[in-house]
Design a protein around this motif. Structure first.
Motif, PDB file in Angstrom:
ATOM      1  N   VAL A 186      37.197  61.047  48.004  1.00  0.00           N
ATOM      2  CA  VAL A 186      37.969  61.170  46.754  1.00  0.00           C
ATOM      3  C   VAL A 186      39.248  60.342  46.873  1.00  0.00           C
ATOM      4  N   PHE A 187      39.910  60.483  48.015  1.00  0.00           N
ATOM      5  CA  PHE A 187      41.144  59.735  48.272  1.00  0.00           C
ATOM      6  C   PHE A 187      40.898  58.224  48.188  1.00  0.00           C
ATOM      7  N   LEU A 188      39.865  57.739  48.898  1.00  0.00           N
ATOM      8  CA  LEU A 188      39.592  56.293  48.912  1.00  0.00           C
ATOM      9  C   LEU A 188      39.189  55.785  47.529  1.00  0.00           C
ATOM     10  N   GLY A 189      38.385  56.575  46.803  1.00  0.00           N
ATOM     11  CA  GLY A 189      37.970  56.169  45.455  1.00  0.00           C
ATOM     12  C   GLY A 189      39.169  56.053  44.524  1.00  0.00           C
ATOM     13  N   ALA A 190      40.093  57.037  44.622  1.00  0.00           N
ATOM     14  CA  ALA A 190      41.275  57.038  43.753  1.00  0.00           C
ATOM     15  C   ALA A 190      42.207  55.878  44.077  1.00  0.00           C
ATOM     16  N   VAL A 191      42.504  55.682  45.369  1.00  0.00           N
ATOM     17  CA  VAL A 191      43.443  54.613  45.743  1.00  0.00           C
ATOM     18  C   VAL A 191      42.822  53.236  45.485  1.00  0.00           C
ATOM     19  N   SER A 192      41.512  53.087  45.750  1.00  0.00           N
ATOM     20  CA  SER A 192      40.853  51.802  45.475  1.00  0.00           C
ATOM     21  C   SER A 192      40.909  51.479  43.987  1.00  0.00           C
ATOM     22  N   THR A 193      40.756  52.500  43.138  1.00  0.00           N
ATOM     23  CA  THR A 193      40.846  52.286  41.693  1.00  0.00           C
ATOM     24  C   THR A 193      42.234  51.793  41.301  1.00  0.00           C
ATOM     25  N   SER A 194      43.265  52.463  41.816  1.00  0.00           N
ATOM     26  CA  SER A 194      44.631  52.056  41.484  1.00  0.00           C
ATOM     27  C   SER A 194      44.891  50.626  41.948  1.00  0.00           C
ATOM     28  N   ALA A 195      44.419  50.299  43.151  1.00  0.00           N
ATOM     29  CA  ALA A 195      44.617  48.947  43.688  1.00  0.00           C
ATOM     30  C   ALA A 195      43.853  47.935  42.832  1.00  0.00           C
ATOM     31  N   ALA A 196      42.593  48.241  42.527  1.00  0.00           N
ATOM     32  CA  ALA A 196      41.755  47.320  41.752  1.00  0.00           C
ATOM     33  C   ALA A 196      42.341  47.100  40.361  1.00  0.00           C
ATOM     34  N   ASP A 197      42.790  48.195  39.732  1.00  0.00           N
ATOM     35  CA  ASP A 197      43.339  48.095  38.383  1.00  0.00           C
ATOM     36  C   ASP A 197      44.640  47.292  38.369  1.00  0.00           C
ATOM     37  N   THR A 198      45.513  47.552  39.355  1.00  0.00           N
ATOM     38  CA  THR A 198      46.795  46.840  39.417  1.00  0.00           C
ATOM     39  C   THR A 198      46.583  45.343  39.621  1.00  0.00           C
TER      40      THR A 198
END
Ligand SMILES: [Zn+2]
Length: 259
Positions: free
Chosen positions: A103-115
Protein backbone atom coordinates in the motif's frame (compact mmCIF):
# COMPACT_ATOMS: atom_id res chain seq x y z
CA UNK A 1 16.90 13.25 10.33
CA UNK A 2 13.18 13.79 9.71
CA UNK A 3 13.37 17.36 11.04
CA UNK A 4 16.57 18.05 9.11
CA UNK A 5 14.90 16.98 5.89
CA UNK A 6 11.77 19.05 6.51
CA UNK A 7 13.95 22.03 7.46
CA UNK A 8 15.98 21.65 4.26
CA UNK A 9 12.68 21.74 2.37
CA UNK A 10 11.77 25.05 4.03
CA UNK A 11 15.20 26.49 3.24
CA UNK A 12 14.84 25.38 -0.38
CA UNK A 13 11.50 27.28 -0.28
CA UNK A 14 9.62 24.20 -1.47
CA UNK A 15 7.27 24.27 1.55
CA UNK A 16 5.97 26.98 3.89
CA UNK A 17 5.80 26.81 7.71
CA UNK A 18 2.50 24.88 7.91
CA UNK A 19 3.85 22.68 5.13
CA UNK A 20 6.82 22.07 7.42
CA UNK A 21 4.52 20.76 10.19
CA UNK A 22 2.63 18.56 7.72
CA UNK A 23 5.87 17.18 6.27
CA UNK A 24 7.31 16.53 9.71
CA UNK A 25 4.12 14.63 10.69
CA UNK A 26 4.26 12.46 7.55
CA UNK A 27 8.02 12.02 8.02
CA UNK A 28 7.71 10.88 11.65
CA UNK A 29 4.83 8.49 10.86
CA UNK A 30 6.79 6.89 8.02
CA UNK A 31 10.05 6.75 10.00
CA UNK A 32 8.37 5.32 13.10
CA UNK A 33 6.08 2.85 11.31
CA UNK A 34 8.20 1.79 8.37
CA UNK A 35 11.73 2.54 9.52
CA UNK A 36 14.62 4.23 7.73
CA UNK A 37 14.12 2.33 4.42
CA UNK A 38 10.56 3.69 4.06
CA UNK A 39 11.80 7.13 4.97
CA UNK A 40 14.40 6.98 2.20
CA UNK A 41 11.63 6.15 -0.30
CA UNK A 42 9.69 9.28 0.77
CA UNK A 43 12.92 11.32 0.59
CA UNK A 44 13.54 10.07 -2.97
CA UNK A 45 9.96 10.98 -3.97
CA UNK A 46 10.44 14.40 -2.42
CA UNK A 47 13.75 14.93 -4.26
CA UNK A 48 12.24 13.86 -7.58
CA UNK A 49 9.45 16.38 -7.00
CA UNK A 50 11.89 19.20 -6.22
CA UNK A 51 14.16 18.43 -9.19
CA UNK A 52 11.31 18.20 -11.72
CA UNK A 53 9.45 21.21 -10.30
CA UNK A 54 12.52 23.45 -10.49
CA UNK A 55 13.56 22.05 -13.90
CA UNK A 56 12.85 24.82 -16.44
CA UNK A 57 10.83 26.61 -13.74
CA UNK A 58 11.12 29.94 -15.56
CA UNK A 59 9.53 28.52 -18.69
CA UNK A 60 6.68 26.90 -16.73
CA UNK A 61 6.20 30.15 -14.81
CA UNK A 62 5.80 32.09 -18.06
CA UNK A 63 3.31 29.46 -19.16
CA UNK A 64 1.34 30.46 -16.05
CA UNK A 65 1.02 26.87 -14.85
CA UNK A 66 4.03 26.51 -12.56
CA UNK A 67 3.42 25.74 -8.88
CA UNK A 68 2.98 29.05 -7.04
CA UNK A 69 5.52 30.61 -4.63
CA UNK A 70 8.62 29.32 -6.40
CA UNK A 71 7.23 25.79 -6.48
CA UNK A 72 6.15 25.76 -2.82
CA UNK A 73 3.67 23.10 -1.80
CA UNK A 74 1.19 23.90 0.97
CA UNK A 75 0.06 21.64 3.80
CA UNK A 76 -3.15 20.20 2.27
CA UNK A 77 -1.06 19.16 -0.75
CA UNK A 78 1.45 17.40 1.50
CA UNK A 79 -1.24 15.59 3.51
CA UNK A 80 -3.10 14.64 0.31
CA UNK A 81 0.05 13.04 -1.10
CA UNK A 82 1.50 11.69 2.15
CA UNK A 83 -1.70 10.72 3.99
CA UNK A 84 -2.17 7.18 2.71
CA UNK A 85 1.58 6.48 2.98
CA UNK A 86 1.44 7.58 6.65
CA UNK A 87 -1.62 5.39 7.30
CA UNK A 88 0.23 2.42 5.76
CA UNK A 89 3.20 3.16 8.04
CA UNK A 90 0.99 3.24 11.15
CA UNK A 91 -0.71 0.05 9.95
CA UNK A 92 2.77 -1.51 9.64
CA UNK A 93 3.28 -0.99 13.39
CA UNK A 94 0.26 -3.10 14.31
CA UNK A 95 0.56 -5.74 11.55
CA UNK A 96 3.94 -5.51 9.85
CA UNK A 97 4.08 -7.32 6.53
CA UNK A 98 3.99 -7.14 2.78
CA UNK A 99 0.45 -5.70 2.48
CA UNK A 100 1.10 -2.40 4.34
CA UNK A 101 4.44 -2.18 2.46
CA UNK A 102 2.63 -2.64 -0.86
CA UNK A 103 0.00 0.00 0.00
CA UNK A 104 2.84 2.34 0.95
CA UNK A 105 4.79 1.71 -2.29
CA UNK A 106 1.66 2.02 -4.46
CA UNK A 107 0.73 5.34 -2.82
CA UNK A 108 4.21 6.89 -2.96
CA UNK A 109 4.81 5.65 -6.53
CA UNK A 110 1.53 7.30 -7.57
CA UNK A 111 2.51 10.62 -6.01
CA UNK A 112 5.94 10.44 -7.66
CA UNK A 113 4.50 9.42 -11.05
CA UNK A 114 1.82 12.12 -10.94
CA UNK A 115 4.25 14.87 -9.89
CA UNK A 116 6.87 14.04 -12.53
CA UNK A 117 4.21 13.51 -15.23
CA UNK A 118 2.68 16.92 -14.47
CA UNK A 119 5.99 18.79 -14.39
CA UNK A 120 7.45 17.10 -17.49
CA UNK A 121 4.13 17.26 -19.34
CA UNK A 122 4.17 21.08 -19.03
CA UNK A 123 7.32 21.05 -21.18
CA UNK A 124 5.73 18.98 -23.94
CA UNK A 125 5.92 20.48 -27.43
CA UNK A 126 2.62 18.90 -28.42
CA UNK A 127 -0.46 20.27 -26.66
CA UNK A 128 -2.05 18.06 -24.00
CA UNK A 129 -5.21 16.17 -24.93
CA UNK A 130 -8.03 15.31 -22.58
CA UNK A 131 -7.61 11.70 -21.44
CA UNK A 132 -11.36 11.05 -21.75
CA UNK A 133 -11.70 12.80 -25.18
CA UNK A 134 -8.34 12.43 -26.99
CA UNK A 135 -9.55 14.69 -29.81
CA UNK A 136 -9.95 17.63 -27.38
CA UNK A 137 -6.80 19.72 -26.91
CA UNK A 138 -6.52 21.53 -23.55
CA UNK A 139 -4.26 24.25 -22.08
CA UNK A 140 -1.05 22.92 -20.43
CA UNK A 141 -1.66 22.44 -16.70
CA UNK A 142 -5.35 21.56 -17.07
CA UNK A 143 -6.29 18.54 -14.94
CA UNK A 144 -7.10 15.56 -17.12
CA UNK A 145 -4.82 16.78 -19.90
CA UNK A 146 -2.21 14.19 -20.88
CA UNK A 147 0.90 14.13 -23.07
CA UNK A 148 3.23 11.36 -24.23
CA UNK A 149 6.06 13.10 -22.35
CA UNK A 150 3.95 13.05 -19.19
CA UNK A 151 3.38 9.32 -19.58
CA UNK A 152 7.14 8.77 -20.00
CA UNK A 153 7.62 10.85 -16.83
CA UNK A 154 5.10 8.75 -14.88
CA UNK A 155 6.79 5.52 -15.99
CA UNK A 156 10.25 6.89 -15.21
CA UNK A 157 9.25 8.05 -11.70
CA UNK A 158 7.59 4.69 -10.92
CA UNK A 159 10.71 2.89 -12.14
CA UNK A 160 12.93 5.05 -9.92
CA UNK A 161 10.71 4.27 -6.90
CA UNK A 162 10.80 0.56 -7.81
CA UNK A 163 14.59 0.47 -8.18
CA UNK A 164 15.03 2.30 -4.86
CA UNK A 165 12.61 -0.06 -3.10
CA UNK A 166 14.49 -2.98 -4.65
CA UNK A 167 17.87 -1.70 -3.43
CA UNK A 168 16.42 -1.12 0.04
CA UNK A 169 14.73 -4.54 0.09
CA UNK A 170 11.31 -3.21 1.15
CA UNK A 171 9.46 -6.31 -0.04
CA UNK A 172 10.99 -9.73 0.65
CA UNK A 173 10.98 -10.82 -2.98
CA UNK A 174 12.83 -8.64 -5.52
CA UNK A 175 10.66 -9.91 -8.39
CA UNK A 176 7.61 -8.37 -6.73
CA UNK A 177 8.93 -4.87 -6.20
CA UNK A 178 9.36 -3.51 -9.73
CA UNK A 179 5.92 -4.64 -11.03
CA UNK A 180 4.21 -3.45 -7.80
CA UNK A 181 5.72 0.05 -8.11
CA UNK A 182 5.39 0.31 -11.90
CA UNK A 183 1.76 -0.85 -12.07
CA UNK A 184 0.81 1.07 -8.91
CA UNK A 185 2.46 4.34 -9.99
CA UNK A 186 1.32 4.37 -13.61
CA UNK A 187 -2.23 3.23 -12.77
CA UNK A 188 -2.43 5.83 -9.99
CA UNK A 189 -1.25 8.63 -12.29
CA UNK A 190 -3.70 7.58 -15.02
CA UNK A 191 -6.52 7.53 -12.41
CA UNK A 192 -5.51 11.03 -11.40
CA UNK A 193 -5.97 12.19 -15.00
CA UNK A 194 -9.27 10.32 -15.39
CA UNK A 195 -10.71 11.92 -12.24
CA UNK A 196 -9.18 15.24 -13.30
CA UNK A 197 -10.89 15.05 -16.70
CA UNK A 198 -14.29 13.99 -15.40
CA UNK A 199 -15.42 15.04 -11.92
CA UNK A 200 -12.71 17.47 -10.80
CA UNK A 201 -13.87 20.99 -10.06
CA UNK A 202 -13.03 23.55 -12.74
CA UNK A 203 -14.14 27.14 -12.71
CA UNK A 204 -13.03 30.74 -12.80
CA UNK A 205 -11.92 33.52 -10.47
CA UNK A 206 -14.66 36.06 -9.69
CA UNK A 207 -12.05 38.83 -9.37
CA UNK A 208 -9.63 38.41 -12.28
CA UNK A 209 -11.90 36.10 -14.36
CA UNK A 210 -9.00 33.72 -15.09
CA UNK A 211 -9.94 30.03 -15.40
CA UNK A 212 -8.75 28.15 -12.30
CA UNK A 213 -9.15 24.82 -10.55
CA UNK A 214 -8.38 26.31 -7.13
CA UNK A 215 -11.00 26.86 -4.43
CA UNK A 216 -9.72 30.41 -3.84
CA UNK A 217 -8.14 32.95 -6.18
CA UNK A 218 -7.28 36.62 -5.59
CA UNK A 219 -8.46 36.08 -2.00
CA UNK A 220 -12.03 35.20 -3.03
CA UNK A 221 -13.85 31.87 -3.44
CA UNK A 222 -13.88 30.84 -7.09
CA UNK A 223 -17.01 29.89 -9.03
CA UNK A 224 -17.27 26.29 -10.26
CA UNK A 225 -18.55 25.72 -13.80
CA UNK A 226 -17.62 22.08 -14.32
CA UNK A 227 -17.26 18.93 -12.25
CA UNK A 228 -18.26 18.42 -8.63
CA UNK A 229 -17.55 21.55 -6.56
CA UNK A 230 -15.98 19.56 -3.69
CA UNK A 231 -13.57 17.51 -5.86
CA UNK A 232 -10.58 19.82 -5.96
CA UNK A 233 -6.96 18.89 -6.68
CA UNK A 234 -6.07 17.59 -3.21
CA UNK A 235 -9.13 15.30 -3.12
CA UNK A 236 -8.08 14.01 -6.55
CA UNK A 237 -4.61 13.28 -5.14
CA UNK A 238 -6.09 11.34 -2.21
CA UNK A 239 -8.27 9.30 -4.60
CA UNK A 240 -5.39 8.60 -6.98
CA UNK A 241 -3.03 7.41 -4.21
CA UNK A 242 -5.84 5.04 -3.13
CA UNK A 243 -6.22 3.80 -6.73
CA UNK A 244 -2.44 3.36 -7.07
CA UNK A 245 -2.24 1.47 -3.76
CA UNK A 246 -5.15 -0.77 -4.82
CA UNK A 247 -3.47 -1.51 -8.18
CA UNK A 248 -0.22 -2.33 -6.36
CA UNK A 249 -2.10 -4.77 -4.08
CA UNK A 250 -3.81 -6.45 -7.05
CA UNK A 251 -0.39 -6.84 -8.72
CA UNK A 252 0.98 -8.36 -5.51
CA UNK A 253 -1.94 -10.83 -5.27
CA UNK A 254 -1.51 -11.79 -8.94
CA UNK A 255 2.24 -12.36 -8.63
CA UNK A 256 2.53 -14.08 -5.24
CA UNK A 257 1.23 -17.48 -6.52
CA UNK A 258 3.80 -17.38 -9.34
CA UNK A 259 6.79 -16.99 -7.02
ZN1 LIG B 1 -8.02 35.76 -9.59
Amino acid sequence: MVLAFALAAVLLKTIDSRGFLASATVGFAVMYGGGPTWFVIVAVFFSLGVVFTLYKYGYKHRLGSAQGKGGARNWPHILANGGLASIAAVWNITTPGIVPATVFLGAVSTSAADTVATELGLLSRSKPMLITHPSRVVTPGTSGGVTALGFVGASFASLVMGVMALLLGILPDPYLILPVCMVGGVFGAVSDSLVGASVQRKGYCVVCLKPTEALKHCGERTRATQGKWYIENNIVNVLSTMAGAAAACVTLLALVPLI
